[in-house]
Design an enzyme around this catalytic site. Structure first.
Site, PDB file in Angstrom:
ATOM      1  CG  ASP A   8      -2.324  -1.853  -2.373  1.00  0.00           C
ATOM      2  OD1 ASP A   8      -3.483  -1.884  -2.824  1.00  0.00           O
ATOM      3  OD2 ASP A   8      -1.928  -2.612  -1.453  1.00  0.00           O
ATOM      4  CD  GLU A  67      -6.249  -2.441  -5.696  1.00  0.00           C
ATOM      5  OE1 GLU A  67      -7.148  -3.247  -5.415  1.00  0.00           O
ATOM      6  OE2 GLU A  67      -5.074  -2.568  -5.311  1.00  0.00           O
ATOM      7  CG  ASP A 139       0.160  -3.703   1.993  1.00  0.00           C
ATOM      8  OD1 ASP A 139      -0.971  -3.884   1.518  1.00  0.00           O
ATOM      9  OD2 ASP A 139       0.461  -4.010   3.161  1.00  0.00           O
TER      10      ASP A 139
END
Length: 173
Positions: A8, A67, A139
């Site tokens: 992420d 991502e 996160d």
């Protein structure tokens, strides 16, 4: 067996999550965050690159999932996020790893069942799926969700491939 590193990305905090898959069994390996101090952007990007490189050395993943960039309200933030993604992707390609990219919507849909899930829902489902005693930091949970999304996508493609082979065989017999 697959070991999947999910990322992420962020220019200040980059989450990572590592899972292992053997058949239908999924195992939590590790997760955490690469936190960079208030520094100039070039130094923060270097820390993201070296941090992801170290995680790759430590866990020896076979797959790298990250991502995709989403369009934020602030274009400057979106550009910095894109640069942090680039630093992480270069770390993976330097290790000769295949890179897989997923949208935030795909990730949430895969893990929670709806593409507009919030962070707490993602944390809860990641904890539930991986049978964790407590929810990981947001996160890190997002990074684990990226890894799980890749695993689910890979498993779906394998199942579809098997169905296609059965159909072809059925027609040939």
């Amino acid at each position: 067996m697959s070991v999947i590193l999910g990322i992420d990305p962020g220019s200040r905090v980059t989450g990572y999550g590592v899972i292992k898959s053997l058949g239908n069994k999924t195992e939590y390996i590790g997760s955490g965050c690469i936190r960079v101090a208030d520094d100039i952007l070039a130094n923060r990007l270097h820390k993201v690159f070296t941090g992801v490189s170290e995680i790759i050395r430590q866990y020896s993943p076979t797959h790298f999932a990250i991502e995709q960039v989403f369009m934020a309200k602030n274009p400057d933030s979106a550009l910095k996020l894109g640069q942090a993604r680039g630093a992480a992707i270069v770390a993976a390609t330097n290790a000769d790893m295949p890179v897989f990219e997923y949208s935030a919507r795909q990730i949430k849909q895969s893990v929670v069942g709806k593409g507009n899930a919030d962070k707490t829902q993602v944390q809860h489902m990641v904890s539930h799926i991986l049978k964790l005693n407590k929810a990981p930091q947001a996160d890190a949970a997002d990074a684990l969700a990226v890894a799980l999304c890749h695993l689910h996508t890979e498993q779906s493609l394998i199942r579809m491939s098997g169905q296609a082979k059965k159909t072809v065989r059925g027609r040939l017999q």
